[in-house]
Enzyme design. Structure first.
Site, PDB file in Angstrom:
ATOM      1  N   LYS A   1       0.829  -1.195   0.000  1.00  0.00           N
ATOM      2  CA  LYS A   1       0.000   0.000   0.000  1.00  0.00           C
ATOM      3  C   LYS A   1       0.872   1.256   0.000  1.00  0.00           C
ATOM      4  CE  LYS A   1      -4.064  -1.987   2.267  1.00  0.00           C
ATOM      5  NZ  LYS A   1      -5.017  -1.892   3.393  1.00  0.00           N
TER       6      LYS A   1
ATOM      7  N   HIS B   1      -7.158 -13.553   0.769  1.00  0.00           N
ATOM      8  CA  HIS B   1      -6.760 -12.928   2.034  1.00  0.00           C
ATOM      9  C   HIS B   1      -6.764 -13.931   3.185  1.00  0.00           C
ATOM     10  CE1 HIS B   1      -5.543  -8.830   2.665  1.00  0.00           C
ATOM     11  NE2 HIS B   1      -6.052  -8.818   3.879  1.00  0.00           N
TER      12      HIS B   1
END
Length: 302
Positions: free
Chosen positions: A173, A242
């Protein structure tokens, strides 16, 4: 009053800013686009520079009334705040109506993880002569071995792998990079996939993992293939990429106890984000205690 076309132009300019200046991932930008579209829908005929805090609170309350969780509403508010910060910086807006608005709290849910046996079972499938099975095994082994997000997996390039020291360079990110170890089983399958990729890849495809047609693979395709594999292996839970990242973190923390190292490998900016896995570990210990300790046995009702 600002026209709908003008508002759309501002939204488009903001999304372009996220892509070109902040260099956010395509998945993150898609999420921002959806959230900004919700704001424009709620605003209706009201100009963006005329929205105030009571409007935003009403929008959030309406969304919450439709069943949206506190977490999703917090993410939506964050996108709106960022949009107004951009409008203030580049378009002279003087009021951010989202400042001070908080999303309603929702019960904290722990991420779903596989047990070590379930993870081993999920990854223990033959590839035979199926190129896509080999690719899938390489992807899933790498996700579990190194705790990658789906967007990080999609963004990998062949040059990010370093087989000599057993690591992968990951762009997370905010464009932040980190170096993460690769497990020996993942490295073995990845080495086999690299040879096959050279045969499959088409000009212009840059991703480490490509489709059967040699093009960059999509996130949706990866999720779909994982669900199929989980069903084949008899794992009934709702498995998505995930879950492999959560399982990596939980299993590594249980075996090492090193929260800071797990934080660094996951690429979490704050250790508080990583601490959720200590609760998962405690849940496991509590179950063992309840099952084994004499003082933990519940008294039978008379």
């Amino acid at each position: 009053m600002m026209s709908g076309n003008s508002r759309d132009a501002l939204a488009t300019a903001y999304l372009s800013h996220l892509v070109n200046e902040r260099r956010l991932s395509p998945l993150t930008c898609e999420s921002y686009a959806r959230d900004i579209a919700v704001l424009l829908h709620f605003a209706d005929e009201t100009s963006l520079d005329q929205l105030r805090i009571h409007h935003i609170r009403r929008f959030v309350a309406q969304r919450h009334g439709k069943g949206f969780s506190g977490k999703s509403l917090a993410r939506m508010l964050s996108a709106w705040r960022g949009f107004y910060q951009y409008l203030a910086r580049d378009h002279g807006y003087t009021c951010n109506p989202c400042t001070g608005v908080r999303a309603p709290k929702s019960p904290r849910t722990l991420p779903h993880t596989l047990s070590p046996d379930e993870a081993a079972n999920l990854l223990d499938f033959p590839v035979d002569d199926d190129p896509m099975a080999l690719r899938d095994k390489a992807m899933f082994e790498l996700c579990y071995s190194s705790g990658l997000r789906l967007a990080e997996l999609i963004g990998l390039r062949p040059g990010d792998l370093n087989f000599s020291d057993g690591t992968v360079r990951v762009t997370g990110k905010g464009g932040k990079t980190r170096i993460v170890p690769i497990g020996s089983q993942a490295a073995r399958v990845l080495s086999e996939w690299m040879k096959l990729r050279e045969v499959l890849v088409k000009p212009g495809a840059t991703a480490l993992f490509v489709s059967r047609y040699g093009r960059n693979i999509s996130p949706r395709s990866i999720s779909h293939r994982l669900k199929i594999q989980a069903a084949r292996q008899g794992i009934g839970a709702n498995i998505h990429p995930h879950v492999l990242r959560h399982s990596f973190a939980s299993h590594l923390l249980q075996s090492s106890g090193d929260l800071r190292a797990v934080q660094e490998m996951l690429g979490h900016a704050s250790i508080s984000t990583t601490q959720v896995y200590t609760h998962l570990d405690f849940q496991h210990l509590a179950k063992v205690y309840d099952a084994a300790h004499p003082r933990a046995r519940k008294k039978e009702k008379p």
